[in-house]
Design a protein around this motif. Structure first.
Motif, PDB file in Angstrom:
ATOM      1  N   VAL A  14      90.589 -64.830 -86.689  1.00 25.18           N
ATOM      2  CA  VAL A  14      91.141 -65.469 -85.502  1.00 25.18           C
ATOM      3  C   VAL A  14      92.576 -65.884 -85.807  1.00 25.18           C
ATOM      4  O   VAL A  14      92.839 -66.551 -86.804  1.00 25.18           O
ATOM      5  CB  VAL A  14      90.301 -66.702 -85.103  1.00 25.18           C
ATOM      6  N   ILE A  15      93.499 -65.454 -84.959  1.00 20.92           N
ATOM      7  CA  ILE A  15      94.908 -65.816 -85.117  1.00 20.92           C
ATOM      8  C   ILE A  15      95.277 -66.692 -83.932  1.00 20.92           C
ATOM      9  O   ILE A  15      95.327 -66.235 -82.795  1.00 20.92           O
ATOM     10  CB  ILE A  15      95.798 -64.547 -85.161  1.00 20.92           C
ATOM     11  N   TRP A  16      95.505 -67.966 -84.205  1.00 24.46           N
ATOM     12  CA  TRP A  16      95.800 -68.924 -83.147  1.00 24.46           C
ATOM     13  C   TRP A  16      97.178 -68.657 -82.568  1.00 24.46           C
ATOM     14  O   TRP A  16      98.124 -68.392 -83.279  1.00 24.46           O
ATOM     15  CB  TRP A  16      95.714 -70.355 -83.681  1.00 24.46           C
ATOM     16  N   LEU A  17      97.284 -68.724 -81.241  1.00 23.46           N
ATOM     17  CA  LEU A  17      98.550 -68.454 -80.557  1.00 23.46           C
ATOM     18  C   LEU A  17      99.309 -69.733 -80.227  1.00 23.46           C
ATOM     19  O   LEU A  17     100.492 -69.684 -79.911  1.00 23.46           O
ATOM     20  CB  LEU A  17      98.300 -67.663 -79.274  1.00 23.46           C
ATOM     21  N   GLY A  18      98.666 -70.826 -80.260  1.00 20.23           N
ATOM     22  CA  GLY A  18      99.304 -72.099 -79.914  1.00 20.23           C
ATOM     23  C   GLY A  18      98.668 -73.196 -80.739  1.00 20.23           C
ATOM     24  O   GLY A  18      98.452 -73.055 -81.942  1.00 20.23           O
ATOM     25  N   ALA A  19      98.344 -74.281 -80.069  1.00 18.29           N
ATOM     26  CA  ALA A  19      97.697 -75.398 -80.742  1.00 18.29           C
ATOM     27  C   ALA A  19      96.345 -74.954 -81.290  1.00 18.29           C
ATOM     28  O   ALA A  19      95.623 -74.180 -80.674  1.00 18.29           O
ATOM     29  CB  ALA A  19      97.506 -76.553 -79.761  1.00 18.29           C
ATOM     30  N   THR A  20      96.033 -75.427 -82.487  1.00 23.38           N
ATOM     31  CA  THR A  20      94.750 -75.090 -83.106  1.00 23.38           C
ATOM     32  C   THR A  20      93.764 -76.218 -82.860  1.00 23.38           C
ATOM     33  O   THR A  20      94.157 -77.374 -82.687  1.00 23.38           O
ATOM     34  CB  THR A  20      94.915 -74.866 -84.619  1.00 23.38           C
ATOM     35  N   PRO A  21      92.478 -75.896 -82.825  1.00 19.57           N
ATOM     36  CA  PRO A  21      91.488 -76.950 -82.617  1.00 19.57           C
ATOM     37  C   PRO A  21      91.464 -77.887 -83.827  1.00 19.57           C
ATOM     38  O   PRO A  21      91.780 -77.476 -84.945  1.00 19.57           O
ATOM     39  CB  PRO A  21      90.171 -76.197 -82.471  1.00 19.57           C
ATOM     40  N   PRO A  22      91.110 -79.161 -83.601  1.00 23.71           N
ATOM     41  CA  PRO A  22      91.067 -80.088 -84.723  1.00 23.71           C
ATOM     42  C   PRO A  22      89.968 -79.694 -85.712  1.00 23.71           C
ATOM     43  O   PRO A  22      88.940 -79.143 -85.313  1.00 23.71           O
ATOM     44  CB  PRO A  22      90.760 -81.432 -84.054  1.00 23.71           C
ATOM     45  N   PRO A  23      90.182 -79.935 -87.001  1.00 25.87           N
ATOM     46  CA  PRO A  23      89.159 -79.585 -87.992  1.00 25.87           C
ATOM     47  C   PRO A  23      87.887 -80.405 -87.776  1.00 25.87           C
ATOM     48  O   PRO A  23      87.943 -81.559 -87.348  1.00 25.87           O
ATOM     49  CB  PRO A  23      89.824 -79.904 -89.326  1.00 25.87           C
ATOM     50  N   ARG A  24      86.750 -79.785 -88.055  1.00 26.93           N
ATOM     51  CA  ARG A  24      85.448 -80.444 -87.905  1.00 26.93           C
ATOM     52  C   ARG A  24      84.757 -80.503 -89.261  1.00 26.93           C
ATOM     53  O   ARG A  24      84.862 -79.569 -90.056  1.00 26.93           O
ATOM     54  CB  ARG A  24      84.557 -79.666 -86.932  1.00 26.93           C
ATOM     55  N   ALA A  25      84.016 -81.566 -89.481  1.00 22.96           N
ATOM     56  CA  ALA A  25      83.277 -81.712 -90.734  1.00 22.96           C
ATOM     57  C   ALA A  25      82.051 -80.802 -90.741  1.00 22.96           C
ATOM     58  O   ALA A  25      81.638 -80.318 -91.793  1.00 22.96           O
ATOM     59  CB  ALA A  25      82.872 -83.170 -90.945  1.00 22.96           C
ATOM     60  N   GLN A  26      81.466 -80.568 -89.570  1.00 30.71           N
ATOM     61  CA  GLN A  26      80.265 -79.740 -89.471  1.00 30.71           C
ATOM     62  C   GLN A  26      80.583 -78.467 -88.696  1.00 30.71           C
ATOM     63  O   GLN A  26      81.532 -78.411 -87.933  1.00 30.71           O
ATOM     64  CB  GLN A  26      79.152 -80.502 -88.752  1.00 30.71           C
ATOM     65  N   ALA A  27      79.717 -77.472 -88.929  1.00 33.01           N
ATOM     66  CA  ALA A  27      79.871 -76.217 -88.186  1.00 33.01           C
ATOM     67  C   ALA A  27      79.677 -76.482 -86.697  1.00 33.01           C
ATOM     68  O   ALA A  27      78.890 -77.341 -86.303  1.00 33.01           O
ATOM     69  CB  ALA A  27      78.845 -75.201 -88.677  1.00 33.01           C
ATOM     70  N   GLN A  28      80.408 -75.760 -85.900  1.00 31.02           N
ATOM     71  CA  GLN A  28      80.345 -75.933 -84.454  1.00 31.02           C
ATOM     72  C   GLN A  28      80.191 -74.572 -83.806  1.00 31.02           C
ATOM     73  O   GLN A  28      80.820 -73.594 -84.218  1.00 31.02           O
ATOM     74  CB  GLN A  28      81.622 -76.610 -83.958  1.00 31.02           C
ATOM     75  N   ARG A  29      79.339 -74.488 -82.802  1.00 24.72           N
ATOM     76  CA  ARG A  29      79.136 -73.236 -82.074  1.00 24.72           C
ATOM     77  C   ARG A  29      80.318 -73.002 -81.142  1.00 24.72           C
ATOM     78  O   ARG A  29      80.770 -73.912 -80.461  1.00 24.72           O
ATOM     79  CB  ARG A  29      77.857 -73.294 -81.256  1.00 24.72           C
TER      80      ARG A  29
END
Length: 78
Positions: A14-29
């Motif tokens: 995945v190559i982010w084009l803009g703002a990236t999602p905030p990091p998460r401690a747990q896996a997220q669907r």
């Protein structure tokens, strides 16, 4: 609340084009929505297709054309 982050998917990267999602401690669907690529040959409007098909059976009487279509249907059913 759903949030979206534009990105390109290259293989499994995945190559982010803009703002990236905030990091998460747990896996997220996540759900990946892919845009369809336009057809190499775009479909024509139905009116254009029908206008192009007009006269393809040749010039003849309506009854002769219907008889030919009936004959072709019968051959198909056999």
């Amino acid at each position: 609340m759903l949030q979206s982050y534009p990105a390109n998917l290259l293989g499994n990267q995945v190559i982010w084009l803009g703002a990236t999602p905030p990091p998460r401690a747990q896996a997220q669907r996540v759900v990946v929505v892919l845009e369809e690529q336009p057809d190499a040959y775009p479909s024509d409007d139905l009116t254009v297709i029908l206008n192009r098909a007009r006269g393809c059976l040749g010039k003849g009487q309506r009854e002769a054309v219907l008889a030919e279509l009936s004959h072709l249907r019968n051959e198909w059913d056999v």
